[in-house]
Design a protein around this motif. Structure first.
Motif, PDB file in Angstrom:
ATOM      1  N   LEU A   1       0.834  -1.202   0.000  1.00 50.87           N
ATOM      2  CA  LEU A   1       0.000   0.000   0.000  1.00 50.87           C
ATOM      3  C   LEU A   1       0.869   1.253   0.000  1.00 50.87           C
ATOM      4  O   LEU A   1       0.622   2.201  -0.744  1.00 50.87           O
ATOM      5  N   THR A   2       1.905   1.253   0.846  1.00 48.99           N
ATOM      6  CA  THR A   2       2.746   2.429   0.976  1.00 48.99           C
ATOM      7  C   THR A   2       4.083   2.055   1.580  1.00 48.99           C
ATOM      8  O   THR A   2       4.233   1.003   2.212  1.00 48.99           O
ATOM      9  N   ASP A   3       5.071   2.943   1.387  1.00 49.90           N
ATOM     10  CA  ASP A   3       6.358   2.824   2.075  1.00 49.90           C
ATOM     11  C   ASP A   3       6.430   3.839   3.206  1.00 49.90           C
ATOM     12  O   ASP A   3       7.505   4.102   3.740  1.00 49.90           O
ATOM     13  N   SER A   4       5.297   4.407   3.587  1.00 50.92           N
ATOM     14  CA  SER A   4       5.241   5.450   4.608  1.00 50.92           C
ATOM     15  C   SER A   4       5.033   4.834   5.978  1.00 50.92           C
ATOM     16  O   SER A   4       3.929   4.381   6.309  1.00 50.92           O
ATOM     17  N   GLY A   5       6.106   4.788   6.774  1.00 51.92           N
ATOM     18  CA  GLY A   5       6.004   4.252   8.127  1.00 51.92           C
ATOM     19  C   GLY A   5       5.938   2.749   8.203  1.00 51.92           C
ATOM     20  O   GLY A   5       5.715   2.195   9.280  1.00 51.92           O
ATOM     21  N   THR A   6       6.146   2.061   7.088  1.00 53.76           N
ATOM     22  CA  THR A   6       6.038   0.602   7.050  1.00 53.76           C
ATOM     23  C   THR A   6       7.408  -0.062   6.985  1.00 53.76           C
ATOM     24  O   THR A   6       7.525  -1.239   6.661  1.00 53.76           O
TER      25      THR A   6
ATOM     26  N   ALA B   1      17.949  24.982  -2.089  1.00 58.25           N
ATOM     27  CA  ALA B   1      16.638  25.091  -1.443  1.00 58.25           C
ATOM     28  C   ALA B   1      16.700  26.092  -0.295  1.00 58.25           C
ATOM     29  O   ALA B   1      17.747  26.272   0.328  1.00 58.25           O
ATOM     30  N   ASP B   2      15.564  26.723  -0.024  1.00 57.92           N
ATOM     31  CA  ASP B   2      15.437  27.617   1.124  1.00 57.92           C
ATOM     32  C   ASP B   2      14.813  26.911   2.314  1.00 57.92           C
ATOM     33  O   ASP B   2      14.806  27.460   3.423  1.00 57.92           O
ATOM     34  N   GLY B   3      14.280  25.724   2.078  1.00 55.10           N
ATOM     35  CA  GLY B   3      13.661  24.969   3.152  1.00 55.10           C
ATOM     36  C   GLY B   3      13.080  23.685   2.599  1.00 55.10           C
ATOM     37  O   GLY B   3      13.198  23.388   1.409  1.00 55.10           O
ATOM     38  N   ALA B   4      12.441  22.915   3.493  1.00 53.26           N
ATOM     39  CA  ALA B   4      11.912  21.623   3.063  1.00 53.26           C
ATOM     40  C   ALA B   4      10.869  21.124   4.050  1.00 53.26           C
ATOM     41  O   ALA B   4      10.934  21.420   5.249  1.00 53.26           O
ATOM     42  N   THR B   5       9.925  20.370   3.529  1.00 48.56           N
ATOM     43  CA  THR B   5       9.048  19.547   4.362  1.00 48.56           C
ATOM     44  C   THR B   5       9.487  18.105   4.173  1.00 48.56           C
ATOM     45  O   THR B   5       9.932  17.719   3.097  1.00 48.56           O
ATOM     46  N   MET B   6       9.378  17.318   5.231  1.00 47.85           N
ATOM     47  CA  MET B   6       9.757  15.909   5.105  1.00 47.85           C
ATOM     48  C   MET B   6       8.862  15.020   5.939  1.00 47.85           C
ATOM     49  O   MET B   6       8.564  15.328   7.098  1.00 47.85           O
ATOM     50  N   SER B   7       8.456  13.925   5.335  1.00 50.67           N
ATOM     51  CA  SER B   7       7.884  12.808   6.071  1.00 50.67           C
ATOM     52  C   SER B   7       9.019  11.844   6.365  1.00 50.67           C
ATOM     53  O   SER B   7       9.562  11.212   5.455  1.00 50.67           O
ATOM     54  N   GLY B   8       9.385  11.730   7.631  1.00 50.51           N
ATOM     55  CA  GLY B   8      10.465  10.825   8.011  1.00 50.51           C
ATOM     56  C   GLY B   8      10.107   9.368   7.850  1.00 50.51           C
ATOM     57  O   GLY B   8      10.966   8.486   7.951  1.00 50.51           O
ATOM     58  N   LYS B   9       8.844   9.099   7.546  1.00 52.15           N
ATOM     59  CA  LYS B   9       8.359   7.733   7.428  1.00 52.15           C
ATOM     60  C   LYS B   9       8.827   7.055   6.144  1.00 52.15           C
ATOM     61  O   LYS B   9       8.574   5.874   5.933  1.00 52.15           O
ATOM     62  N   LYS B  10       9.523   7.804   5.291  1.00 57.11           N
ATOM     63  CA  LYS B  10      10.093   7.227   4.074  1.00 57.11           C
ATOM     64  C   LYS B  10      11.608   7.136   4.220  1.00 57.11           C
ATOM     65  O   LYS B  10      12.113   6.178   4.795  1.00 57.11           O
TER      66      LYS B  10
ATOM     67  N   ASN C   1       8.792   4.740  11.623  1.00 55.32           N
ATOM     68  CA  ASN C   1       7.362   4.485  11.566  1.00 55.32           C
ATOM     69  C   ASN C   1       6.511   5.734  11.763  1.00 55.32           C
ATOM     70  O   ASN C   1       5.324   5.721  11.476  1.00 55.32           O
ATOM     71  N   ILE C   2       7.107   6.805  12.269  1.00 59.66           N
ATOM     72  CA  ILE C   2       6.375   8.050  12.475  1.00 59.66           C
ATOM     73  C   ILE C   2       7.382   9.193  12.526  1.00 59.66           C
ATOM     74  O   ILE C   2       8.535   8.990  12.907  1.00 59.66           O
ATOM     75  N   GLY C   3       6.939  10.391  12.135  1.00 57.35           N
ATOM     76  CA  GLY C   3       7.794  11.562  12.285  1.00 57.35           C
ATOM     77  C   GLY C   3       7.960  12.356  11.011  1.00 57.35           C
ATOM     78  O   GLY C   3       7.747  11.853   9.900  1.00 57.35           O
ATOM     79  N   GLY C   4       8.326  13.617  11.169  1.00 58.48           N
ATOM     80  CA  GLY C   4       8.578  14.498  10.042  1.00 58.48           C
ATOM     81  C   GLY C   4       9.121  15.816  10.546  1.00 58.48           C
ATOM     82  O   GLY C   4       9.356  15.991  11.751  1.00 58.48           O
ATOM     83  N   PHE C   5       9.330  16.756   9.641  1.00 58.36           N
ATOM     84  CA  PHE C   5       9.782  18.083  10.059  1.00 58.36           C
ATOM     85  C   PHE C   5       9.574  19.094   8.950  1.00 58.36           C
ATOM     86  O   PHE C   5       9.416  18.751   7.779  1.00 58.36           O
TER      87      PHE C   5
ATOM     88  N   VAL D   1      11.818  22.334  12.653  1.00 65.26           N
ATOM     89  CA  VAL D   1      10.594  22.271  13.449  1.00 65.26           C
ATOM     90  C   VAL D   1      10.008  20.867  13.279  1.00 65.26           C
ATOM     91  O   VAL D   1       9.540  20.511  12.200  1.00 65.26           O
ATOM     92  N   PRO D   2      10.045  20.028  14.316  1.00 66.35           N
ATOM     93  CA  PRO D   2       9.551  18.653  14.182  1.00 66.35           C
ATOM     94  C   PRO D   2       8.029  18.600  14.090  1.00 66.35           C
ATOM     95  O   PRO D   2       7.332  19.447  14.664  1.00 66.35           O
ATOM     96  N   THR D   3       7.521  17.621  13.371  1.00 70.17           N
ATOM     97  CA  THR D   3       6.077  17.387  13.252  1.00 70.17           C
ATOM     98  C   THR D   3       5.819  15.883  13.322  1.00 70.17           C
ATOM     99  O   THR D   3       6.742  15.078  13.190  1.00 70.17           O
ATOM    100  N   HIS D   4       4.551  15.513  13.494  1.00 70.90           N
ATOM    101  CA  HIS D   4       4.259  14.083  13.647  1.00 70.90           C
ATOM    102  C   HIS D   4       4.477  13.318  12.350  1.00 70.90           C
ATOM    103  O   HIS D   4       4.772  12.132  12.360  1.00 70.90           O
ATOM    104  N   GLN D   5       4.308  13.993  11.193  1.00 71.88           N
ATOM    105  CA  GLN D   5       4.620  13.415   9.891  1.00 71.88           C
ATOM    106  C   GLN D   5       4.620  14.546   8.867  1.00 71.88           C
ATOM    107  O   GLN D   5       4.461  15.713   9.213  1.00 71.88           O
ATOM    108  N   GLY D   6       4.805  14.195   7.600  1.00 72.05           N
ATOM    109  CA  GLY D   6       4.991  15.207   6.581  1.00 72.05           C
ATOM    110  C   GLY D   6       3.838  16.171   6.427  1.00 72.05           C
ATOM    111  O   GLY D   6       4.048  17.376   6.230  1.00 72.05           O
ATOM    112  N   ARG D   7       2.605  15.686   6.520  1.00 69.75           N
ATOM    113  CA  ARG D   7       1.475  16.592   6.291  1.00 69.75           C
ATOM    114  C   ARG D   7       1.326  17.611   7.419  1.00 69.75           C
ATOM    115  O   ARG D   7       0.724  18.661   7.226  1.00 69.75           O
TER     116      ARG D   7
END
Length: 458
Positions: A50-55, A251-260, A265-269, A96-102
Motif C-alpha cells: 500500500l505504501t512505504d510510509s512508516g512501514t 533550497a530555502d527549506g523543506a518539508t519531510m515525512s520521516g516515514k520514508k 514508523n512516524i515523524g517528520g519536520f 521544526v519537528p512534526t508528527h509526519q509530513g502533512r
C-alpha cells in the motif's frame, strides 16, 4: 560469476508471520472495505505494498536508540540529536519537528499560502495540494510534459521542472503572488521520478532572481540522490551524502515525512534557513503538533529518526532499495504488463488505462485494478489516479493523464521471493483483465476522498 541479483544487505533478527486468506474470504474482505484497499484490515493482507510510509523495518541501532528516549516535555535530548543531524546532512539552519509530513505541509501552507496566491510544483501530491487549496491558494503544475507520459522511457529525469512553464507563471501572476515553489524530490505521482541536479540549480537561480522561495518536498531525497549519482554526468564519483548536501544548497527549506527516507514508523519536520519563518512555524507547531522540541513525536521516535537519516545515506542500502524496485518492474515489463517507465525509486506504477482499456476513467480503472489484485492474491496496492486527484474548486473531477496503481516497496521488509509472488499476481490479473468491470462511489469524502471513499461494482 554472474548473480541474478545481490541479496539483501542485512540479515533477519526478528520475523512477523504472514497469512493469506482463501479467495472467497478475500472477496468478502474487499467488498466489506468498499473496494478501497485503504479500508482493508491489515490482518487480511498477505503482502502489503500500500505504501512505504512508516512501514519500514528499523535497524538494530535504531531499536537501540528507542531505549535512549528522553521523554521530557520540553528540551528533549533526542530533538537536539535530530536537529543536528538535519543540519549536518541538509545544511538547513532551523528544524521544526512534526508528527509526519502533512503536519509540516499544514504549517508551511498556513504561514505562506494566502487567497489569490499560486504555488507551482512538479506535479501535485494529494495532501500537499489539499493544504494549499484549504488556505486559498492555487496549485500550478510546472513539471515537464514527459512526466505525464507513462511509457516515455528515454528521459532520465522525468521529475524536472519545466523552466519555461515556471517563468510563464511568474510573468502571468507576478512573483509577489508566488510564496514558494514546491519541488518534489522524487516526484511520487509521476512514478517516483527524480529531478536532476542541473534542474535544481536552474530552478533555484530563477527563483532567487524573482524573490521566490524554493521549498523541497524531500520525503524521498536519498532516492533522488541515488539517481543523480547513477544517471547524471559528473556525479558518479560523489558520495550520496555529498550529492544530498549539494541538492539542499538549492533550497530555502523543506518539508519531510520521516516515514520514508528516515526509515522510521512516524515523524517528520519543516526545515528552513529563514529565521522569521522559523519563529512563525514554532508558534503554529504548538497549536497543531506539540512543543517545538517534539512536534508530535516521542523522544524515542526522534532518536530512531536521527539514526535512520544517517543510515539512509549508505550506498549499499539505497542501491539495494532501488534495485528491488527495478527487479519487480523488469519482471512485469518482460511479461508485457504496462507500467510507468523508467522505473522509479520507491514503487512500480501500473498504467491502469492500458491495463484496463475497456474501463473509462469515470469508472475508476486504477481503483478497480487495486481491488482486483487483492482479490487475486491478497497483495495490497494503492490507487493513484482519478480517485486520488479528487475534484477542483467547482466540484468537477480532475481526470489526470496518469491513471496508476502503485506497488510500493517498504524499506528492508520483503525479499525477492515476495516480489516474484507479486509479479505473478499482476500477471494473473492481467490475463483475466477482459472480465473486470468498473466501480462507482457509494460514499465520497469532501477532501482526500481516496483515504475513506467507498465503492460498489457496476
Amino acid at each position: 560469476m554472474d548473480y541474478k541479483y545481490m541479496p539483501e544487505p542485512y540479515k533477519v533478527k526478528m520475523v512477523e508471520p504472514l497469512r493469506i486468506l482463501e479467495k472467497e474470504e478475500r472477496l468478502e474482505a474487499i467488498k466489506k472495505a468498499g473496494y478501497n484497499t485503504f479500508l482493508l484490515n491489515s490482518r487480511d493482507v498477505y503482502i502489503d505494498l500500500l505504501t512505504d510510509s512508516g512501514t519500514n523495518a528499523m535497524s538494530d541501532r535504531q531499536w537501540a536508540g528507542i531505549m535512549m528516549g528522553d521523554e521530557a516535555y520540553a528540551g528533549s535530548e533526542n530533538f537536539y540529536h535530530l536537529q543536528e543531524t538535519v543540519q549536518e546532512i541538509m545544511g538547513l539552519k532551523y528544524v521544526v519537528p512534526t508528527h509526519q509530513g502533512r503536519g509540516a505541509e499544514n504549517i508551511l501552507s498556513q504561514i505562506l499560502v494566502k487567497p489569490g496566491t499560486y504555488v507551482p510544483g512538479n506535479m501535485y501530491f494529494t495532501t500537499t495540494r489539499a493544504h494549499q487549496e484549504m488556505n486559498g491558494g492555487t496549485f500550478v503544475d510546472v513539471v515537464i510534459d514527459d512526466a505525464h507520459i507513462s511509457d516515455k522511457e528515454d528521459v532520465a529525469f522525468k521529475g524536472n521542472i519545466d523552466l519555461q512553464k515556471y517563468e510563464n507563471l511568474i510573468n502571468e501572476v507576478g512573483a509577489e503572488n508566488i510564496p514558494y515553489i514546491c519541488v518534489g524530490v522524487t516526484v511520487n505521482l509521476a512514478g517516483g521520478q527524480p529531478v536532476s541536479m542541473k534542474n535544481l540549480r536552474e530552478v533555484y537561480e530563477l527563483s532567487q532572481k524573482n524573490g521566490i522561495r524554493v521549498m523541497f518536498d524531500c520525503t524521498r531525497y536519498v532516492e533522488n540522490a541515488y539517481f543523480i549519482k547513477t544517471k547524471e554526468e559528473g556525479y558518479q564519483d560523489k558520495t550520496i551524502a555529498e550529492i544530498v548536501k549539494e541538492m539542499f544548497s538549492y533550497a530555502d527549506g523543506a518539508t519531510m515525512s520521516g516515514k520514508k527516507d528516515g526509515i522510521v514508523n512516524i515523524g517528520g519536520f519543516l526545515a528552513m534557513n529563514e529565521e522569521d519563518l522559523y519563529h512563525k512555524a514554532c508558534a503554529l507547531v504548538v497549536v497543531y503538533e506539540g512543543m517545538p522540541s517534539y512536534g508530535g513525536m516521542s523522544g524515542r521516535d526522534m532518536e530512531a529518526f536521527a539514526i535512520g537519516l544517517k543510515e539512509a545515506l549508505d550506498f549499499n542500502y539505497i542501491k539495494h532499495r532501488v534495485e528491488q524496485v527495478e527487479y519487480l518492474g523488469n519482471k512485469l515489463i518482460e511479461a508485457g504488463i504496462p507500467i510507468v517507465r523508467p522505473i522509479g525509486g520507491h514503487a512500480v506504477f501500473l498504467d491502469a488505462k492500458k491495463f484496463l482499456p475497456h474501463i473509462p476513467q469515470n469508472e475508476y480503472p486504477a481503483q478497480v485494478l487495486a481491488a482486483e489484485i487483492y482479490i487475486e492474491s491478497g497483495v495490497r496496492t494503492m490507487e493513484r489516479g482519478n480517485v486520488s486527484a479528487g475534484r477542483n474548486k467547482e466540484g468537477k473531477e480532475y481526470f489526470p493523464k496518469l491513471e496508476l496503481v502503485r506497488l510500493t516497496l517498504p524499506r528492508r521488509v520483503y525479499s525477492y521471493a515476495h516480489l516474484d509472488f507479486v509479479a505473478q499476481a499482476i500477471i494473473n490479473t492481467y490475463n483475466r483483465r477482459d472480465e473486470i468491470k468498473g466501480l462507482k462511489f457509494s460514499y465520497e469524502a469532501p477532501v482526500l476522498r481516496f483515504f475513506t471513499g467507498r465503492f460498489e461494482r457496476l
